[in-house]
Design a protein around this motif. Structure first.
Motif, PDB file in Angstrom:
ATOM      1  N   HIS A 158       0.855  -1.199   0.000  1.00 58.33           N
ATOM      2  CA  HIS A 158       0.000   0.000   0.000  1.00 58.33           C
ATOM      3  C   HIS A 158       0.878   1.230   0.000  1.00 58.33           C
ATOM      4  CE1 HIS A 158       0.831   0.980   4.230  1.00 58.33           C
ATOM      5  NE2 HIS A 158       1.129  -0.289   4.254  1.00 58.33           N
ATOM      6  N   ASP A 159       0.289   2.352  -0.433  1.00 57.74           N
ATOM      7  CA  ASP A 159       1.010   3.624  -0.443  1.00 57.74           C
ATOM      8  C   ASP A 159       0.591   4.433   0.775  1.00 57.74           C
ATOM      9  OD1 ASP A 159       2.044   3.118  -3.141  1.00 57.74           O
ATOM     10  OD2 ASP A 159      -0.062   3.349  -3.734  1.00 57.74           O
ATOM     11  N   PHE A 160       1.508   5.246   1.256  1.00 52.74           N
ATOM     12  CA  PHE A 160       1.171   6.210   2.311  1.00 52.74           C
ATOM     13  C   PHE A 160       1.019   7.571   1.665  1.00 52.74           C
ATOM     14  CE2 PHE A 160       3.588   3.458   5.402  1.00 52.74           C
ATOM     15  CZ  PHE A 160       2.547   3.276   6.288  1.00 52.74           C
ATOM     16  N   PHE A 161      -0.080   8.273   1.932  1.00 54.24           N
ATOM     17  CA  PHE A 161      -0.220   9.641   1.445  1.00 54.24           C
ATOM     18  C   PHE A 161      -1.152  10.401   2.382  1.00 54.24           C
ATOM     19  CE2 PHE A 161      -3.122   6.789  -0.648  1.00 54.24           C
ATOM     20  CZ  PHE A 161      -4.352   7.402  -0.481  1.00 54.24           C
ATOM     21  N   GLY A 162      -1.196  11.736   2.214  1.00 52.81           N
ATOM     22  CA  GLY A 162      -2.098  12.571   3.019  1.00 52.81           C
ATOM     23  C   GLY A 162      -1.951  12.307   4.510  1.00 52.81           C
ATOM     24  N   GLN A 163      -3.087  12.051   5.171  1.00 48.98           N
ATOM     25  CA  GLN A 163      -3.096  11.846   6.626  1.00 48.98           C
ATOM     26  C   GLN A 163      -2.159  10.717   7.061  1.00 48.98           C
ATOM     27  OE1 GLN A 163      -4.413  13.013   9.555  1.00 48.98           O
ATOM     28  NE2 GLN A 163      -4.912  14.838   8.441  1.00 48.98           N
ATOM     29  N   GLN A 164      -2.057   9.649   6.217  1.00 48.97           N
ATOM     30  CA  GLN A 164      -1.220   8.525   6.648  1.00 48.97           C
ATOM     31  C   GLN A 164       0.241   8.955   6.816  1.00 48.97           C
ATOM     32  OE1 GLN A 164      -2.588   6.625   3.288  1.00 48.97           O
ATOM     33  NE2 GLN A 164      -3.835   5.117   4.321  1.00 48.97           N
ATOM     34  N   VAL A 165       0.698   9.825   5.900  1.00 50.35           N
ATOM     35  CA  VAL A 165       2.087  10.284   6.010  1.00 50.35           C
ATOM     36  C   VAL A 165       2.237  11.153   7.263  1.00 50.35           C
ATOM     37  CG1 VAL A 165       3.897  11.684   4.948  1.00 50.35           C
ATOM     38  CG2 VAL A 165       2.518  10.155   3.541  1.00 50.35           C
ATOM     39  N   ILE A 166       1.233  12.027   7.490  1.00 52.04           N
ATOM     40  CA  ILE A 166       1.320  12.898   8.681  1.00 52.04           C
ATOM     41  C   ILE A 166       1.367  12.022   9.939  1.00 52.04           C
ATOM     42  CG2 ILE A 166       0.102  14.683  10.007  1.00 52.04           C
ATOM     43  CD1 ILE A 166      -1.083  15.669   7.337  1.00 52.04           C
ATOM     44  N   LYS A 167       0.551  10.963   9.964  1.00 52.40           N
ATOM     45  CA  LYS A 167       0.518  10.080  11.139  1.00 52.40           C
ATOM     46  C   LYS A 167       1.823   9.288  11.259  1.00 52.40           C
ATOM     47  CE  LYS A 167      -4.473   9.835  11.054  1.00 52.40           C
ATOM     48  NZ  LYS A 167      -5.653   9.067  10.733  1.00 52.40           N
ATOM     49  N   TYR A 168       2.333   8.811  10.109  1.00 60.55           N
ATOM     50  CA  TYR A 168       3.603   8.063  10.122  1.00 60.55           C
ATOM     51  C   TYR A 168       4.701   8.931  10.741  1.00 60.55           C
ATOM     52  CZ  TYR A 168       7.450   5.140   8.449  1.00 60.55           C
ATOM     53  OH  TYR A 168       8.559   4.337   8.388  1.00 60.55           O
ATOM     54  N   ARG A 169       4.783  10.207  10.291  1.00 63.21           N
ATOM     55  CA  ARG A 169       5.824  11.111  10.812  1.00 63.21           C
ATOM     56  C   ARG A 169       5.610  11.396  12.301  1.00 63.21           C
ATOM     57  NH1 ARG A 169       9.100   9.724   7.419  1.00 63.21           N
ATOM     58  NH2 ARG A 169       8.658  10.263   5.265  1.00 63.21           N
ATOM     59  N   LEU A 195      -5.564   3.415  14.113  1.00 64.01           N
ATOM     60  CA  LEU A 195      -6.261   3.804  15.348  1.00 64.01           C
ATOM     61  C   LEU A 195      -6.158   5.298  15.654  1.00 64.01           C
ATOM     62  CD1 LEU A 195      -5.233   0.917  17.769  1.00 64.01           C
ATOM     63  CD2 LEU A 195      -7.406   1.218  16.598  1.00 64.01           C
ATOM     64  N   MET A 196      -5.302   6.003  14.908  1.00 59.43           N
ATOM     65  CA  MET A 196      -5.069   7.418  15.231  1.00 59.43           C
ATOM     66  C   MET A 196      -6.172   8.312  14.654  1.00 59.43           C
ATOM     67  SD  MET A 196      -0.964   7.586  14.535  1.00 59.43           S
ATOM     68  CE  MET A 196      -0.671   9.329  14.765  1.00 59.43           C
ATOM     69  N   ASP A 197      -6.512   9.370  15.396  1.00 59.22           N
ATOM     70  CA  ASP A 197      -7.432  10.376  14.866  1.00 59.22           C
ATOM     71  C   ASP A 197      -6.688  11.235  13.845  1.00 59.22           C
ATOM     72  OD1 ASP A 197      -9.465   9.554  16.502  1.00 59.22           O
ATOM     73  OD2 ASP A 197      -8.858  10.879  18.144  1.00 59.22           O
ATOM     74  N   ASP A 198      -7.455  11.883  12.952  1.00 58.94           N
ATOM     75  CA  ASP A 198      -6.810  12.757  11.967  1.00 58.94           C
ATOM     76  C   ASP A 198      -6.070  13.897  12.657  1.00 58.94           C
ATOM     77  OD1 ASP A 198      -7.567  11.226   9.910  1.00 58.94           O
ATOM     78  OD2 ASP A 198      -8.970  12.658   9.011  1.00 58.94           O
ATOM     79  N   ILE A 199      -4.972  14.289  12.043  1.00 57.38           N
ATOM     80  CA  ILE A 199      -4.148  15.370  12.597  1.00 57.38           C
ATOM     81  C   ILE A 199      -4.269  16.550  11.638  1.00 57.38           C
ATOM     82  CG2 ILE A 199      -1.768  16.075  13.089  1.00 57.38           C
ATOM     83  CD1 ILE A 199      -1.212  13.051  13.598  1.00 57.38           C
TER      84      ILE A 199
END
Ligand code: HAM
Length: 410
Positions: free
Chosen positions: A10-21, A313-317
């Motif tokens: 899968h790709d990470f983009f948008g919120q997923q990248v913000i959460k990953y960081r 499990l994380m809420d949007d940032i």
């Protein structure tokens, strides 16, 4: 030709990248507080590194490794986990002279499992390892580190800690024989998959999530009947200290983990919000592993957490706003605009340049992105070597030199 992602990736983009960081930043914060050094190793290793230590009869080795023959006939494997590569690296680079050695690493792992929610063929792990101490304080430190990290990252989520002890090597051997005998007597009642594990790896049957296996597991011999006095004492001390430190946990005698290298303490942090792929963090002690990999005979303990499951499990940032928009009202002023943008960016002021050259479109774009200021460049600004700074909240604007704009915005 439309090329689609490989199954299980899968790709990470948008919120997923913000959460990953966000996870990465939190982990580097905890690495400082708990004194762990980062290590980065290659994503592929010799196949030998994984085969024996993870267990020749474990699912990972039997079915899930991405192994290929290199042109010079060497067998290589994309790392399915990080503990063995980290120890290999510590041995290769002589990092085990001063003990304990505390290492952490973050990165992608590869397992050819059946993809489903929370289970991928390429996924990312956080790993913390302490090499070179038998002290149960290391086990406790790691459990508390995981507990604090999860509470900080997911304050609203209910996460349960399960612990068990696999005792020492004799415990596991004797337990495995007793289990094998018990399962042989109940063979017909087990699922086909569990039946295939009776001879080679009966402990793994305890992992089964199938209701018929679970029923049989209820009356299986218990590992605690095979503890040495030392193992019993270690495990009860760990429980006592965790209780004293107000860490909630439950004992799960069927918690045996999926890899073969464990002994004594094992633990998992689970959630009920993710369906069947519910383990966020898993780990434990692996006292014979460094020796098995050709290093000194030193003990070790650690854990790994799955980043994809944490992200789910994380809420949007709220992303950082693109606060200052550069608006060039005519394409002929492009060069002046580029110079202004460069001057401001060199002073670490973030500038959003939308390449539209149209006042109305650019202002509406700035509004959409919730910008705070616009810097507008038109004919008069270029002639007088100025810029217009517009406060989009207050709807006021003023022509200023670039130096003054830098002062205002810094
Ligand atoms: P593990 O239980 O195999 O342990 O994996 C640790 C965590 O990685 C799991 O709890 C889960 O969150 C995540 N994970 C595993 N497989 C997948 C997958 N296919 N897709 C998404 N996430 C996954 C180990 O890897 C050990 N090396 C942990 C350890 C470190 N023990 C001692 N030190």
């Amino acid at each position: 030709m439309k090329i689609t992602p490989v199954r299980g990736t899968h790709d990470f983009f948008g919120q997923q990248v913000i959460k990953y960081r966000t996870i990465q930043d939190l982990i580097s914060h905890y690495s400082v507080i708990y004194n762990f050094e980062e290590i980065i190793t290659p994503i592929f290793e010799s196949t030998e590194l994984f085969k024996k230590p993870l267990g020749e009869n474990s699912d990972v080795v039997l079915k899930e490794m991405y192994t290929f023959k290199d042109k010079n006939e060497d067998f290589l494997t994309l790392r399915p986990e990080y503990t063995t590569p980290m120890i290999r690296s510590a041995i290769s680079n002589n990092l085990l002279e001063k003990l304990p050695k505390k290492l952490y690493g973050i990165g992608p792992m590869f397992r050819r499992e059946r993809p489903q929610k929370g289970r991928y063929r390429q996924f990312n792990q956080i790993n913390f390892e302490i090499l070179g101490t038998h002290d149960i304080s290391a086990d406790i430190d790691l459990i508390i580190l995981a507990n604090n990290f999860l509470k900080n990252l997911l304050p609203e989520k209910k996460i349960n800690l399960f612990i068990n002890s696999l005792g020492d090597k004799n415990t596991i051997t004797n337990f495995s024989i007793a289990l094998g005998n018990y399962f042989k007597q109940n063979k017909k009642k087990l699922t086909e998959e569990s039946q295939s594990k009776i001879v080679l790896n009966p402990i793994r049957i305890l992992d089964s999530k199938d209701p018929t296996d679970i029923e049989i597991n209820l009356n299986a011999p218990q590992i605690s009947d095979f503890y040495s006095n030392e193992a019993k004492e270690k495990f009860s001390n760990i429980q006592k200290i965790l209780k004293d430190m107000s860490v909630d946990f439950s004992i799960n005698m069927n918690l045996v983990r999926g890899l073969d290298y464990y002994c004594h303490t094992v633990f998992e942090f689970k959630t009920s919000d993710l369906g069947s792929q519910d383990t966020l963090i898993g780990g434990g002690r692996y006292d014979g592993l460094t020796k098995l990999l050709g290093g000194p005979d030193i003990p070790g303990v650690g854990w790994a957490g799955g980043i994809e499951r944490l992200i789910m499990l994380m809420d949007d940032i709220k992303p950082l706003q693109k606060n200052i928009h550069l608006i060039i009202i005519n394409e002929s002023f492009k060069e002046y605009g580029l110079k202004v943008a460069n001057q401001l960016r060199q002073k670490n002021i973030s500038i959003h340049f939308d390449y539209k050259y149209n006042l109305k479109k650019s202002l509406s774009h700035a509004n959409q992105l919730g910008a705070r200021f616009a810097i507008i460049i038109g004919e008069e600004e270029v002639e007088k070597n100025l810029c217009t700074l517009k406060d989009l909240n207050k709807n006021i604007q003023e022509k200023k030199t670039i130096e003054n704009i830098i002062k205002d915005l810094s």
